[in-house]
Design a protein around this motif. Structure first.
Motif, PDB file in Angstrom:
ATOM      1  N   ARG A  67      13.425  29.914  16.281  1.00 45.94           N
ATOM      2  CA  ARG A  67      13.974  30.278  17.592  1.00 45.94           C
ATOM      3  C   ARG A  67      14.114  31.803  17.717  1.00 45.94           C
ATOM      4  N   LEU A  68      14.508  32.451  16.628  1.00 46.85           N
ATOM      5  CA  LEU A  68      14.591  33.909  16.642  1.00 46.85           C
ATOM      6  C   LEU A  68      13.200  34.530  16.814  1.00 46.85           C
ATOM      7  N   GLU A  74       8.262  25.564  24.841  1.00 47.19           N
ATOM      8  CA  GLU A  74       9.048  25.932  23.665  1.00 47.19           C
ATOM      9  C   GLU A  74       9.699  24.693  23.052  1.00 47.19           C
ATOM     10  N   GLU A  81       9.510  37.008  23.176  1.00 45.44           N
ATOM     11  CA  GLU A  81      10.002  37.271  24.532  1.00 45.44           C
ATOM     12  C   GLU A  81      10.322  38.746  24.719  1.00 45.44           C
ATOM     13  N   ALA A  82      10.928  39.356  23.698  1.00 45.11           N
ATOM     14  CA  ALA A  82      11.267  40.775  23.775  1.00 45.11           C
ATOM     15  C   ALA A  82      10.005  41.636  23.850  1.00 45.11           C
ATOM     16  N   ILE A  93      18.617  38.456  25.722  1.00 45.03           N
ATOM     17  CA  ILE A  93      17.932  38.171  24.459  1.00 45.03           C
ATOM     18  C   ILE A  93      18.866  38.428  23.276  1.00 45.03           C
ATOM     19  N   ARG A 123      21.533  35.623  23.034  1.00 47.71           N
ATOM     20  CA  ARG A 123      20.952  34.380  22.498  1.00 47.71           C
ATOM     21  C   ARG A 123      20.620  34.520  21.015  1.00 47.71           C
ATOM     22  N   ALA A 124      20.101  35.690  20.627  1.00 46.39           N
ATOM     23  CA  ALA A 124      19.773  35.920  19.217  1.00 46.39           C
ATOM     24  C   ALA A 124      21.037  35.864  18.351  1.00 46.39           C
ATOM     25  N   LYS A 161      10.230  35.290  29.850  1.00 42.94           N
ATOM     26  CA  LYS A 161      10.578  34.106  29.064  1.00 42.94           C
ATOM     27  C   LYS A 161       9.385  33.181  28.872  1.00 42.94           C
ATOM     28  N   LEU A 188      12.325  34.417  20.417  1.00 47.83           N
ATOM     29  CA  LEU A 188      13.028  35.471  21.151  1.00 47.83           C
ATOM     30  C   LEU A 188      12.366  36.835  20.915  1.00 47.83           C
TER      31      LEU A 188
END
Length: 334
Positions: free
Chosen positions: A287-288, A307, A294-295, A83, A86-87, A301, A291
């Motif tokens: 998108r952030l 998405e 997701e966290a 994560i 990707r972030a 995911k 994420l």
């Protein structure tokens, strides 16, 4: 010629943004299929591990990564990374734009000089002159509130609404307090008849580049908030410009010299960076936000297909908004 300069400036700003995504994707071992500047048909490309291309329309760009919007079993895919990795890749685009803004502001301030809170001029018979303020005095505080920049001085005087203000000044190492009554100037702002002393040095220019970028960022965030709440002064259509409006602004700046072009480029770069951090689907901020969800879910995911659909809907909404803004741009131009 000015149109060409405008397109070049726009392309450079987009290039910096996409370079951020590309650099951090490579740093994190993500396979990048294409790094493109512009949209539409390709007019030039060269392929190594990644295909580097220039496309016909200089109004955007993209970095195409393995597994960015679809399932992939490739260990080098975007989705296979943590994560945090990707972030960092997503955040890098806006971050590069913000850094680019600071870099552009430094030579601008070196050239035009940096305003200070030391006085370079006092208007004869003006409020400050009559109160005993002198050239060379350094304003350290107004009504007990510390001032860090010339903008702070202007703002404090204007907020006085004509009431007496107490200036705390440094004069040759001695502290003095002088009471002054501001008067309304021709532009409607309250003034006391003083001018800033302009300094030209690298350290001051670097400091002002950071503070100016920060101040403009706060203003832009405030504007974005007004945009979403529908409280933009003058209405959204009259306060926002699309690609045509931006090209027109840069074209006008190009007629006035390189410093004006650099200033507009800095503002546009910061705009691109801040707007992209808005948590709206299809933008980097969206998108952030995904994420972050997701966290919160403990690393579970989201369905990549769902998405991708959310981002497509967001992109569609942005395109509709862009058509509306472009229509407003055309009305303003013609």
């Amino acid at each position: 010629m000015t149109i060409i300069v405008a397109l070049l400036v726009f392309s450079i700003i987009v290039f910096i943004h996409e370079l951020g995504h590309f650099t951090f994707a490579k740093m994190n071992g993500v396979k990048v299929h294409e790094f493109s500047i512009g949209m539409g048909p390709k007019i030039y490309s060269i392929k190594k591990d990644t295909e580097y291309s220039i496309r016909l329309l200089p109004l955007g760009g993209f970095v195409s990564m393995e597994g960015e919007d679809e399932e992939s079993s490739d260990p080098r895919s975007f989705g296979a990374k943590s994560i945090l990795q990707r972030a960092s890749i997503i955040f890098a685009g806006p971050f590069f734009n913000i850094i680019f803004t600071i870099i552009l502001f430094i030579p601008i301030f070196i050239f035009i000089g940096s305003q200070t809170t030391t006085l370079g001029g006092v208007t004869e018979n003006g409020p400050a002159y009559s109160a005993g303020v002198k050239v060379g005095d350094t304003i350290e505080a107004i009504d007990g509130k510390k001032v860090n920049s010339w903008q702070d001085v202007i703002q404090s005087l204007n907020e006085s609404d004509g009431s007496d203000v107490k200036l705390s000044i440094d004069r040759n190492g001695q502290n003095k307090e002088i009471s002054v009554t501001p008067k309304k100037g021709e532009d409607g702002r309250y003034v006391i008849g003083i001018e800033t002393k302009v300094e030209r040095n690298i350290l001051t220019s670097i400091k002002n580049a950071f503070t100016t970028t920060y101040d403009m960022t706060v203003q832009m965030i405030t504007f974005v908030g007004q945009l979403f709440t529908g409280t933009v002064p003058g209405g959204v259509g009259n306060s926002v410009s699309g690609p045509l409006g931006v090209i027109s602004i840069v074209s006008e700046a190009a007629k006035m010299g390189i410093v004006n072009i650099m200033y507009i480029a800095a503002v546009l770069s910061l705009n691109l960076g801040i707007i992209n951090l808005v948590p709206f689907p299809a933008l980097d901020g969206g998108r952030l936000f995904m994420l972050a969800i997701e966290a919160i879910r403990g690393g579970k995911k989201l369905d990549p297909n769902k998405e991708a659909m959310i981002n497509m809907v967001g992109l569609g909404a942005l395109m509709i908004f862009m058509v509306f803004i472009t229509y407003k741009d055309i009305l303003r131009l013609f």
